[in-house]
Structure formats: structure tokens, C-alpha cells
Design a protein around this motif. Structure first.
Motif, short mmCIF file in Angstrom:
data_model
loop_
_atom_site.label_atom_id
_atom_site.label_comp_id
_atom_site.label_asym_id
_atom_site.label_seq_id
_atom_site.Cartn_x
_atom_site.Cartn_y
_atom_site.Cartn_z
N ASP A 20 0.82 -1.21 0.00
CA ASP A 20 0.00 0.00 0.00
C ASP A 20 0.86 1.26 0.00
N GLU A 21 1.96 1.24 0.76
CA GLU A 21 2.85 2.41 0.80
C GLU A 21 3.46 2.67 -0.57
N ARG A 22 3.88 1.60 -1.23
CA ARG A 22 4.46 1.78 -2.56
C ARG A 22 3.43 2.28 -3.56
N ARG A 23 2.23 1.75 -3.49
CA ARG A 23 1.17 2.19 -4.42
C ARG A 23 0.87 3.67 -4.25
N LEU A 24 0.88 4.15 -3.02
CA LEU A 24 0.61 5.57 -2.76
C LEU A 24 1.70 6.45 -3.37
N VAL A 25 2.96 6.08 -3.18
CA VAL A 25 4.06 6.86 -3.75
C VAL A 25 3.99 6.84 -5.27
N GLU A 26 3.70 5.68 -5.84
CA GLU A 26 3.59 5.58 -7.29
C GLU A 26 2.48 6.48 -7.83
N ALA A 27 1.36 6.52 -7.13
CA ALA A 27 0.23 7.35 -7.57
C ALA A 27 0.60 8.82 -7.53
N VAL A 28 1.29 9.24 -6.46
CA VAL A 28 1.70 10.64 -6.34
C VAL A 28 2.68 11.01 -7.45
N PHE A 29 3.61 10.09 -7.74
CA PHE A 29 4.57 10.33 -8.82
C PHE A 29 3.86 10.49 -10.16
N LEU A 30 2.93 9.58 -10.46
CA LEU A 30 2.23 9.63 -11.75
C LEU A 30 1.34 10.86 -11.86
N ALA A 31 0.89 11.39 -10.73
CA ALA A 31 0.08 12.61 -10.74
C ALA A 31 0.92 13.86 -10.90
N GLY A 32 2.26 13.70 -10.95
CA GLY A 32 3.15 14.85 -11.11
C GLY A 32 3.29 15.66 -9.84
N GLU A 33 3.10 15.02 -8.69
CA GLU A 33 3.12 15.76 -7.42
C GLU A 33 4.35 15.45 -6.57
N LEU A 34 5.40 14.93 -7.21
CA LEU A 34 6.67 14.71 -6.52
C LEU A 34 7.78 15.53 -7.18
N ASP A 35 8.60 16.17 -6.36
CA ASP A 35 9.77 16.86 -6.89
C ASP A 35 10.96 15.91 -7.00
N LEU A 36 11.08 15.00 -6.02
CA LEU A 36 12.19 14.07 -5.99
C LEU A 36 11.71 12.69 -5.56
N LEU A 37 12.17 11.66 -6.27
CA LEU A 37 11.84 10.28 -5.96
C LEU A 37 13.13 9.48 -5.81
N TYR A 38 13.33 8.90 -4.62
CA TYR A 38 14.53 8.11 -4.34
C TYR A 38 14.28 6.63 -4.62
N LEU A 39 15.21 6.00 -5.32
CA LEU A 39 15.11 4.58 -5.65
C LEU A 39 16.43 3.88 -5.33
#
Length: 612
Positions: free
Chosen positions: A102-121
Motif C-alpha cells: 500500500d505504501e508503494r502504491r501511494l508513492v507511485e500514484a503521487v509520482f504519476l500525478a506529477g506531485e513529486l519533486d524528488l523520488l529516491y530509488l
């Protein structure tokens, strides 16, 4: 936050620097790198720890459209990195194996919505088709490859998953990439460029010098007691890291320090993952803790107030040593890099090379790295100059290392070397025997030990010919002959044998200069302190109690939020606040390190603390 503004791009970067991070000017080299990446160019950046590497990709990610994707091997630290950015008002997230579905799905959704400035992998996630598909469906502004030296196949922190990162350019040819590391020789630099397909990138190489760090190397003589003396006399209550080679040593040293009143925690790969995570979190969040660790700990530790890094075992290379010592003094204040080094270290490292994985060429490379490290330990020259020369950067004597402050003597050790090498030779030729350093020294000193009597070594012509030196001095001779390649270690028992070069000394065709240790003057590497306040000596009598009040407020706030204290404000910012004593939010906003988000969150609390 990621949409460009009307002025030029570099003006946007300067505006972000002030608004988000609270700084008025870039550090040396940052602006040129940021401008290049903002403009869409690839970059390979070599910049020392504490030099501000992270801003070189964070600011372009905030200026360019889309999300900056940061590849980092530091899974255990991603939460702290994201917390620090969130505290600045940056929209940051991470994807790694510590999260549930669930935590990963939430981050993925925020990324796809263009609402992240930085994503760490983590790099291993980029080997998954699902991750590559996710990134393809989003809008990536740049790829930042942090700790890029991990791609070096025979480097000190090699990570196989980094080898796959060259594919980023093939899949996203128009997305700029920036690879960053704190330490790299010319060979490692070239390997990073080759393996990450960054040959056409612009390369930025800053000075590796860390002038606030005092390098000190001393002979081992009860190393636990030496370490305890260092901590009690120079770093009482300071945060620091102690590196040991083995897991058992880590446990023993942590127990020893704790038993002697020093708050210390162990960290090594053999500990339960939960215990490791808890100990790391405590080190980051609490003041004045000492972490005793193997080299598994430390990469990416963004704790600015580490006042010392101590090594109780010899590092394998200058590259590894410099990477580890660089974790001290990230805030620019005085810090100590201390190493205790002895004969057994040399023997142990030589044996480790002999049994290491890889082919003969690999073992030769390891030998070259160790030889450079030994030369640093045995030099009578400036330590800092030796280090910078190793990285291809010339310098002058620093005046702030042990060899500059207490210059050692160089002495002609040719006769002593001939006596010891002759002892090895006679045992081999006349008795077909070989022994370790301790027995050789007993023979030279003429000691009637049980082993000497058993093998009748008192009948050798070299028996008792070395009484002009003490046992400690003879051990130094053995150590330096090993360091110079005039002796070698053989077998599991550390017996000493001659090398091809030994004959030059025995045949009087080569002189042997050695380093004679002098009693080190007690020159503190950093001002004596109580706690991680690290005695801000530059503060006035009036400002010092204000600084302490601010630290107490910061500690309480950090504990309440469950984040490291430096996520609230760095010590440097609190010192400036204590000195300037701002009386309004507008005045506080002009303090370095106070950006818009922190001003809104903490401004009134700071003013209330000042008025208390």
C-alpha cells in the motif's frame, strides 16, 4: 514547485537556493554544475563529502519540469533524506523494499500525478520491469546517480546493481543524468564514466581537500586505551565513528567504551536488521553517541556534527580511508581523523590480499592500494599532501596534521634492516625454518626464550646483535620493511620471508630510510567540548547560553517529530541566530539556512526561545 519561472534558469536556481534552502550564495563549483544540468546536460561530479553535492541535483529537480529520480544505495537512510527534504517544503518520496504494498502504491500514484519533486530509488529497483514501466509513464526531469563510485568493479564499495544504470541513457536519451561521488582516483573516475556511459558528459572535479579535518596516525600500543584517551581528552561527549575490521572487534570495542562511560553502539552486517536500523537511527537522532562499526556503516550519513572518525585497523586503501574519514566535520568545524596502526595490521592486510577472490591482476591492484596506504602511514611528509597527491591534486604542507605539527625524524635504518633480513636468511638457509616477527626480534635481542632454546637459535651468528634497538623499535623496523616490500608474509601463521628486493639491502646496494616516531605533542584536533555542541568557540559569552537554549529547543522539537536534530536546523544556523539575535521573522529570514518553509514552521518558536 517544479515549474520554471519567467527569468533565466540560473536565476530560478538562485531563487530556489534562497527560498527553499535558505542560502544566499552557492558554494564553489555548485552554480556551474547546476546551470549545466538545468540546461539538460549530463554531468559527472567529484566533490568531497560536505561540499554540497546533493544541491547539485536537488535544485535542478526543483527548477526543471517533472520529477528528479535519485538512485541511491542507502535504503536505510532514504526515510531521513526524505524527512529532511519534506522539512524544507520539498515534495519527496522513495520506493524501496522496506515499504509494504500500500505504501508503494501511494508513492507511485503521487509520482504519476506529477506531485513529486524528488523520488529516491535503490539501484536494484531499476532492474525491475515494473519500475521502468512506472518511470516511463511519469515525467522524469533528471536522473541523479549518487555514490557513483559503487559502479567501480574493484572499488571499496562495489554494488553490482550499479552496472545496469548505463541503460538509463539508452531508455531516456533526452533526460539529463548527473553522477556524483566524494572520492575517486583517476582510474576510478575513468571507470565511472565508462560504466555509466558518461564519456560525453561534462566532468566537474572539485578540490578534495577538507582543511577542517586533522589527520593523525600513531603506532598501536594498547589501541583500546589509546582510543579511550582520545575520546576523554579531546572529544568528550562528541558524536563520532570508530571503524574496526571485524564484527567481533566491533562488539568488544563498543562494550569497552560503554563500560568506561562512553555512550557507544555497535553496527555490523551480522547484527539483526532491526537492531542495525535502531542503532543507526539513534546515532542520527541523538547527540553525543559513538558508533563502533565495520565499513558497512557510514556511506551517505548526513550527520553534520560528527567530530571524529577513528580507525582501529588499517584501511585497505587511501580511497576507502578518505571516504570514511570524510564523514567527520561535514559542518566545516574542526574534526579529527585518527588511526592506530601496527605491525599486525600490515601482516593481516597482506594475508587478506593473498587469499582474496579474483585473479592475479586483481590481487596486484589490491597490493598497489595497500602500498599507497602504508606509504601514507609511514611518511615523514604532510599527510594531507600525500592524500591529495594520491587523487592527483597537488598541494603544499597543511600545517594541520600530525606530521606537520610534530615532524618525525627520518633515520638511516640500513644496518638494522640488514640485521633483520640476515636473520630471516640464515634461518631459511641454515635451518630451513621461517618464523614470525616476535621470534625474530627475540633472536636479535639475545633473549633466551623457550623457543630459542628448543631450536638452539642462540647458536646463530645473529643472536644478540640487535640490542641497540628496543623491542618496540624492532617492531617498527619489521613494519616498515613490510611496507617497503623488503619483507613479505607467508602462510597462515604470518611467517616472514625475503622478497626479490631484499638482496639489494643485504648486498649493500640499497639504503633504507625509516621513520622514527616522536612523542606527539598533545595538540587537540578540535576544541574540547561537552556534548555535540562541539564548543562553538567563536561564540561570545552572551551568545553561548542563547545557543544552548536553541539547541535544547531543537532537540525537543526533533524528538517530538521523530527526526534527526539537523533536519530542524544545523548547528551553523543556530550559531548565527544566537549571534545575530533577530527580533522579527523578517530578520530571522535573513539567517543562512532559514528558508521559507522552516521560517513558517519554526520561526515564531525560535523567536520565543530567544525571548525566553
Amino acid at each position: 514547485m517544479s515549474s520554471p519561472e519567467n527569468d533565466s534558469e540560473i536565476s530560478d536556481a538562485a531563487r530556489v537556493l534562497r527560498r527553499v534552502f535558505g542560502y544566499d550564495t552557492f558554494r564553489e563549483g555548485q552554480q556551474e554544475i547546476i546551470e549545466h544540468v538545468v540546461g539538460g546536460g549530463d554531468a559527472l561530479v567529484l566533490m568531497p563529502t560536505g561540499g554540497g553535492k546533493s544541491l547539485c541535483y536537488q535544485i535542478p529537480a526543483l527548477v526543471r519540469r517533472g520529477t528528479g529520480v535519485v538512485v541511491s544505495p542507502l535504503i536505510a537512510l532514504m526515510q531521513d533524506q526524505v524527512d529532511a527534504l519534506t522539512g524544507l517544503g520539498v515534495r519527496a518520496g522513495f520506493l524501496n523494499s522496506t515499504q509494504d504494498h500500500d505504501e508503494r502504491r501511494l508513492v507511485e500514484a503521487v509520482f504519476l500525478a506529477g506531485e513529486l519533486d524528488l523520488l529516491y530509488l535503490a539501484p536494484e529497483r531499476l532492474r525491475l520491469d515494473s519500475t521502468l514501466s512506472l518511470l516511463a509513464r511519469g515525467d522524469v526531469s533528471l536522473f541523479a546517480i549518487d555514490e557513483a563510485h559503487c559502479v567501480a568493479q574493484w572499488g571499496h564499495d562495489f554494488r553490482p546493481d550499479y552496472l545496469a544504470l548505463s541503460a538509463l541513457h539508452e531508455r531516456w536519451p533526452d533526460v539529463p543524468r548527473i553522477a556524483l561521488t566524494a572520492t575517486a582516483t583517476k582510474a576510478t573516475h575513468a571507470e565511472i564514466a565508462s560504466r555509466l556511459n558518461l564519456g560525453a558528459a561534462r566532468h566537474f572535479v572539485a578540490s578534495f581537500d577538507r582543511p577542517n579535518i586533522r589527520y593523525r596516525i600513531e603506532p598501536k600500543n594498547e589501541p583500546k586505551r589509546q582510543l579511550l584517551r582520545l575520546l576523554r581528552t579531546e572529544h568528550a561527549g562528541d558524536a563520532g565513528i570508530v571503524y574496526c575490521l571485524s564484527r567481533s572487534s566491533v562488539e568488544k570495542i563498543a562494550e569497552f567504551l560503554t563500560a568506561n562511560g562512553v555512550a557507544a553502539l555497535p553496527y555490523h552486517a551480522g547484527l539483526d536488521a532491526r537492531v542495525r536500523a535502531e542503532n543507526q537511527a539513534r546515532f542520527l537522532r541523538e547527540d553525543g553517541l559513538v558508533m563502533v562499526a565495520t565499513i558497512a556503516f557510514g556511506m551517505g550519513i548526513d550527520k553534520p556534527d560528527v567530530r571524529f572518525v577513528a580507525h582501529l585497523d588499517l584501511p585497505k586503501s587511501i580511497e576507502g580511508y578518505y571516504q570514511e574519514t570524510g564523514r567527520a566535520g561535514r559542518d566545516g568545524l574542526p574534526a579529527t581523523a585518527w588511526l592506530a596502526y601496527g605491525l599486525q595490521d600490515v601482516i593481516q592486510q597482506r594475508r587478506l590480499i593473498d587469499v582474496s577472490e579474483g585473479d592475479d591482476a586483481h590481487r596486484r591492484r589490491l597490493g598497489v592500494h595497500l602500498d599507497a596506504m602504508l606509504a601514507l602511514c609511514e611518511t615523514v611528509d604532510c599527510r594531507r599532501r600525500r592524500i591529495l597527491d594520491y587523487f592527483g591534486q597537488g598541494s603544499v604542507a597543511c600545517g594541520n596534521c600530525d606530521t606537520c605539527l610534530s615532524p618525525p625524524e627520518a633515520w638511516d635504518g640500513t644496518v638494522a634492516a640488514q640485521k633483520l633480513l640476515s636473520t630471516v636468511l640464515r634461518l631459511r638457509r641454515e635451518r630451513q625454518q621461517s618464523f614470525g616477527a616476535g621470534h625474530l626480534i627475540d633472536i636479535l635481542l639475545g633473549r633466551q626464550t623457550p623457543k630459542v632454546a628448543q631450536f638452539r637459535h642462540d647458536s646463530l651468528t645473529v643472536f644478540g646483535v640487535g640490542t641497540e634497538l628496543t623491542e618496540s623499535e624492532w617492531r617498527g623496523v619489521v613494519r616498515q620493511l613490510l611496507a617497503q616490500g623488503l619483507l613479505a608474509v607467508e602462510g597462515d601463521y604470518g611467517t616472514l620471508v625475503l622478497t626479490e628486493s631484499s638482496g639489494e639491502v643485504l648486498g649493500r646496494r640499497r639504503e633504507v630510510l625509516m621513520r622514527r616516531e616522536v612523542k606527539v605533542r598533545r595538540e587537540p584536533a578540535a576544541p574540547k567540548s561537552r556534548g555535540a555542541a562541539a564548543a562553538p568557540a567563536e561564540l561570545s559569552e552572551e551568545a553561548l547560553p542563547v545557543f544552548e537554549r536553541l539547541r535544547a529547543w531543537r532537540a525537543a522539537t526533533a524528538k517530538e517529530q521523530g527526526v534527526p536534530a539537523y533536519v530542524i536546523f544545523h548547528d551553523a544556523t543556530l550559531r548565527e541566530i544566537a549571534t545575530r539575535s533577530p527580533s522579527s521573522l523578517d530578520e530571522l529570514s535573513k539567517v543562512s539556512g532559514v528558508g521559507e518553509s522552516k521560517l513558517a514552521k519554526y520561526g515564531q518558536q525560535v523567536l520565543d526561545t530567544l525571548g525566553a
